[in-house]
Write a protein that holds these residues in place. Structure first.
Motif, mmCIF file in Angstrom:
data_model
loop_
_atom_site.group_PDB
_atom_site.id
_atom_site.type_symbol
_atom_site.label_atom_id
_atom_site.label_comp_id
_atom_site.label_asym_id
_atom_site.label_seq_id
_atom_site.Cartn_x
_atom_site.Cartn_y
_atom_site.Cartn_z
ATOM 1 N N GLU A 1 -21.171 4.573 1.947
ATOM 2 C CA GLU A 1 -21.394 5.612 2.950
ATOM 3 C C GLU A 1 -20.060 5.907 3.633
ATOM 4 O OE1 GLU A 1 -24.201 7.175 3.347
ATOM 5 O OE2 GLU A 1 -25.274 5.897 1.923
ATOM 6 N N LEU A 2 -19.715 7.193 3.729
ATOM 7 C CA LEU A 2 -18.434 7.589 4.308
ATOM 8 C C LEU A 2 -18.641 8.665 5.372
ATOM 9 C CD1 LEU A 2 -16.348 7.719 1.015
ATOM 10 C CD2 LEU A 2 -16.501 5.843 2.657
ATOM 11 N N VAL A 3 -17.582 8.987 6.078
ATOM 12 C CA VAL A 3 -17.687 9.973 7.148
ATOM 13 C C VAL A 3 -17.980 11.360 6.595
ATOM 14 C CG1 VAL A 3 -16.198 8.719 8.743
ATOM 15 C CG2 VAL A 3 -15.183 10.319 7.129
ATOM 16 N N GLU A 4 -18.663 12.139 7.384
ATOM 17 C CA GLU A 4 -19.018 13.510 7.001
ATOM 18 C C GLU A 4 -17.824 14.440 7.072
ATOM 19 O OE1 GLU A 4 -21.291 16.214 9.770
ATOM 20 O OE2 GLU A 4 -22.886 15.692 8.356
ATOM 21 N N GLY A 5 -16.929 14.213 8.024
ATOM 22 C CA GLY A 5 -15.791 15.103 8.208
ATOM 23 C C GLY A 5 -16.126 16.267 9.126
ATOM 24 N N PRO A 6 -15.122 17.030 9.527
ATOM 25 C CA PRO A 6 -15.323 18.085 10.534
ATOM 26 C C PRO A 6 -15.789 19.427 9.993
ATOM 27 C CG PRO A 6 -13.014 17.912 9.990
ATOM 28 C CD PRO A 6 -13.702 16.822 9.204
ATOM 29 N N TYR A 7 -15.908 19.570 8.669
ATOM 30 C CA TYR A 7 -16.109 20.898 8.096
ATOM 31 C C TYR A 7 -17.458 21.091 7.409
ATOM 32 C CZ TYR A 7 -11.059 21.130 8.833
ATOM 33 O OH TYR A 7 -9.813 21.105 9.389
ATOM 34 N N TYR A 8 -18.453 20.311 7.792
ATOM 35 C CA TYR A 8 -19.782 20.470 7.195
ATOM 36 C C TYR A 8 -20.507 21.648 7.832
ATOM 37 C CZ TYR A 8 -24.581 19.340 5.826
ATOM 38 O OH TYR A 8 -25.850 19.382 5.311
ATOM 39 N N ILE A 9 -21.118 22.478 6.984
ATOM 40 C CA ILE A 9 -21.961 23.583 7.451
ATOM 41 C C ILE A 9 -23.313 23.407 6.766
ATOM 42 C CG2 ILE A 9 -22.283 26.079 7.577
ATOM 43 C CD1 ILE A 9 -19.246 26.377 7.428
ATOM 44 N N ASP A 10 -24.344 23.143 7.530
ATOM 45 C CA ASP A 10 -25.632 22.737 6.983
ATOM 46 C C ASP A 10 -26.346 23.873 6.269
ATOM 47 O OD1 ASP A 10 -27.834 21.179 6.474
ATOM 48 O OD2 ASP A 10 -28.737 21.511 8.435
ATOM 49 N N ALA A 11 -26.708 23.612 5.011
ATOM 50 C CA ALA A 11 -27.635 24.447 4.249
ATOM 51 C C ALA A 11 -27.327 25.915 4.296
ATOM 52 C CB ALA A 11 -29.022 24.216 4.774
ATOM 53 N N ASP A 12 -26.128 26.267 3.965
ATOM 54 C CA ASP A 12 -25.777 27.681 4.051
ATOM 55 C C ASP A 12 -26.034 28.438 2.761
ATOM 56 O OD1 ASP A 12 -23.400 29.984 4.131
ATOM 57 O OD2 ASP A 12 -24.328 29.536 6.062
ATOM 58 N N LYS A 13 -25.903 27.770 1.613
ATOM 59 C CA LYS A 13 -26.048 28.431 0.325
ATOM 60 C C LYS A 13 -26.902 27.577 -0.611
ATOM 61 C CE LYS A 13 -23.245 32.038 0.875
ATOM 62 N NZ LYS A 13 -23.691 33.438 0.746
ATOM 63 N N ILE A 14 -28.034 28.127 -1.049
ATOM 64 C CA ILE A 14 -28.887 27.429 -2.007
ATOM 65 C C ILE A 14 -28.477 27.905 -3.402
ATOM 66 C CG2 ILE A 14 -31.246 26.840 -2.634
ATOM 67 C CD1 ILE A 14 -30.386 26.174 0.259
ATOM 68 N N ARG A 15 -27.637 27.137 -4.050
ATOM 69 C CA ARG A 15 -27.071 27.572 -5.330
ATOM 70 C C ARG A 15 -26.392 26.396 -6.020
ATOM 71 N NH1 ARG A 15 -21.909 31.104 -3.020
ATOM 72 N NH2 ARG A 15 -20.886 29.395 -1.904
ATOM 73 N N ARG A 16 -26.205 26.541 -7.325
ATOM 74 C CA ARG A 16 -25.492 25.532 -8.106
ATOM 75 C C ARG A 16 -24.069 25.958 -8.434
ATOM 76 N NH1 ARG A 16 -29.698 24.359 -12.850
ATOM 77 N NH2 ARG A 16 -29.987 26.613 -12.623
ATOM 78 N N GLY B 1 -17.797 5.104 8.388
ATOM 79 C CA GLY B 1 -17.932 4.561 7.043
ATOM 80 C C GLY B 1 -16.596 4.563 6.364
ATOM 81 N N GLY B 2 -16.417 3.651 5.449
ATOM 82 C CA GLY B 2 -15.137 3.560 4.779
ATOM 83 C C GLY B 2 -14.166 2.756 5.605
ATOM 84 N N PRO B 3 -13.033 2.408 5.050
ATOM 85 C CA PRO B 3 -12.062 1.564 5.742
ATOM 86 C C PRO B 3 -11.290 2.352 6.780
ATOM 87 C CG PRO B 3 -11.170 2.281 3.660
ATOM 88 C CD PRO B 3 -12.578 2.808 3.721
ATOM 89 N N ALA B 4 -10.773 1.632 7.749
ATOM 90 C CA ALA B 4 -9.824 2.266 8.660
ATOM 91 C C ALA B 4 -8.535 2.467 7.894
ATOM 92 C CB ALA B 4 -9.581 1.359 9.868
ATOM 93 N N PRO B 5 -7.727 3.474 8.285
ATOM 94 C CA PRO B 5 -6.465 3.684 7.581
ATOM 95 C C PRO B 5 -5.640 2.397 7.563
ATOM 96 C CG PRO B 5 -6.921 5.518 9.038
ATOM 97 C CD PRO B 5 -7.960 4.473 9.321
ATOM 98 N N SER B 6 -5.140 2.032 6.403
ATOM 99 C CA SER B 6 -4.366 0.803 6.265
ATOM 100 C C SER B 6 -2.891 1.081 6.503
ATOM 101 C CB SER B 6 -4.561 0.237 4.853
ATOM 102 O OG SER B 6 -4.028 1.130 3.905
ATOM 103 N N ALA B 7 -2.130 0.028 6.463
ATOM 104 C CA ALA B 7 -0.693 0.177 6.686
ATOM 105 C C ALA B 7 -0.066 1.045 5.620
ATOM 106 C CB ALA B 7 -0.028 -1.200 6.706
ATOM 107 N N SER B 8 -0.678 1.066 4.420
ATOM 108 C CA SER B 8 -0.107 1.848 3.339
ATOM 109 C C SER B 8 -0.584 3.279 3.341
ATOM 110 C CB SER B 8 -0.472 1.200 1.988
ATOM 111 O OG SER B 8 -1.884 1.212 1.807
ATOM 112 N N ALA B 9 -1.577 3.566 4.202
ATOM 113 C CA ALA B 9 -2.138 4.916 4.246
ATOM 114 C C ALA B 9 -1.185 5.840 4.973
ATOM 115 C CB ALA B 9 -3.488 4.912 4.923
ATOM 116 N N SER B 10 -1.320 7.122 4.657
ATOM 117 C CA SER B 10 -0.502 8.117 5.328
ATOM 118 C C SER B 10 -0.768 8.091 6.814
ATOM 119 C CB SER B 10 -0.836 9.516 4.785
ATOM 120 O OG SER B 10 -0.277 10.499 5.609
ATOM 121 N N PRO B 11 0.254 8.094 7.684
ATOM 122 C CA PRO B 11 0.031 8.060 9.119
ATOM 123 C C PRO B 11 -0.689 9.287 9.629
ATOM 124 C CG PRO B 11 2.335 8.522 8.603
ATOM 125 C CD PRO B 11 1.665 8.129 7.329
ATOM 126 N N SER B 12 -0.720 10.351 8.815
ATOM 127 C CA SER B 12 -1.385 11.574 9.242
ATOM 128 C C SER B 12 -2.785 11.693 8.657
ATOM 129 C CB SER B 12 -0.561 12.798 8.830
ATOM 130 O OG SER B 12 -0.394 12.833 7.431
#
Length: 315
Positions: free
Chosen positions: A63-78, A300-311
């Protein structure tokens, strides 16, 4: 249509409806064939392929973070491509119950991701970059309201960012079939500041498909799907990816990817190493806990590690 019925292509137009839903995603292990610019991707011995050793019971998908750009159920399509340029990608997901290993039928699966140059639809004014905690509150409808993204390109943001435009490319929702499988047609994602190449995914269960879409239920899985470095490097040599000048975060540097392989969302890929532009096949089985709620708001997921990008961000 009864509550237990899933929509057919004829019953649910691609652009129809907004979903009221809370659901979970399990990625599946069925293969898909990508249609490239010049024709159908050949699945032959020259293709780069990775295979699951068995399609049986699985450890729960991370399980991971959703992020800031989720828009719920906008397009019913494949087919979520719209007019976006890029390497054709067929994404085949299978959702199963991690306890019983049985497929989850009629689950609603969402995907959303940035385009080849790192821009999310609905947030184009933010450019290439961004991030922040998971969205909260009701899904947006009508004319976008609220302040535009505060972080700007590459910014960390401060929670869910309200859409700033009405575009919805590279977003879509569809149902799993009786085998728990669903296939989306899209393009290979690009990258933006602080994140490796990825696709967001949600799985919703216990709701009902109606004329308006998928109603009720809950989200049992929120995750992200990742691409190995060889495929990303091959894509980066082609346009429009080559025009993306943003410094790329690698898979091992990413602060969200759990670094645990397919359990953490790493996709199985197949493509012609010399002609990746023709298309890529991607597949994964997502094992979820359908009775639980995992909507991505708790992290969810790990916190940024020392090797991760600071940004690194949570976009």
């Amino acid at each position: 249509m009864t509550d237990s019925q899933a929509p057919t292509d004829a019953q649910v137009p691609e652009d129809r409806g907004r979903l009221a839903r809370r659901t979970v995603l399990v990625a599946g292990g069925a293969a898909v064939t990508a249609v490239g610019v010049g024709g159908t991707l050949a699945a032959n011995a020259s293709a780069t392929q990775q295979h699951e050793t068995q399609d049986a019971c699985y450890t729960l998908t991370s399980e991971l973070v959703e992020g800031p750009y989720y828009i719920d159920a906008d397009k019913i399509r494949r087919d979520v491509t719209e007019d976006q340029p890029g390497i054709p990608l067929l994404l085949d997901l299978k959702v199963i119950d991690a306890d019983t290993c049985k497929p989850l039928r009629n689950a609603a699966v969402d995907i959303w991701h940035c385009n080849a140059t790192g821009v999310y639809s609905g947030y184009e004014s933010g450019g290439n970059g961004g991030g922040g905690p998971a969205p909260t509150g009701a899904p947006p409808s009508g004319t976008p309201t609220g302040a535009p993204p505060s972080g700007g390109p590459g910014g960390g943001g401060g929670g869910h960012q309200e859409p700033t435009d009405d575009d919805r490319f590279l977003r879509g929702t569809w149902h799993t079939d009786r085998h728990g499988e669903v296939t989306f047609r899209t393009v290979f994602p690009g990258w933006y500041q602080g994140r490796c190449v990825h696709i967001h995914v949600k799985v919703h269960v216990d709701g009902a498909w109606t004329d308006a879409g998928y109603e009720g239920g809950h989200t049992c899985h929120t995750g992200q799907l990742f691409f190995d470095e060889k495929a990303v490097l091959a894509s980066a040599a082609l346009e429009p990816y080559a025009s993306n000048t943003t410094t790329r975060t690698t898979l091992t540097e990413d602060g969200i990817y759990p670094q645990n392989g397919h359990e953490g969302g790493l996709l199985y890929l197949a493509y012609d190493r010399r002609r990746i532009g023709r298309g890529v096949r991607a597949r994964l089985t997502l094992a979820v806990a359908p009775d639980e709620t995992n909507d991505g708001t708790g992290g969810g997921g790990p916190a940024p590690s020392a090797s991760a990008s600071p940004s690194a961000t949570t976009g």
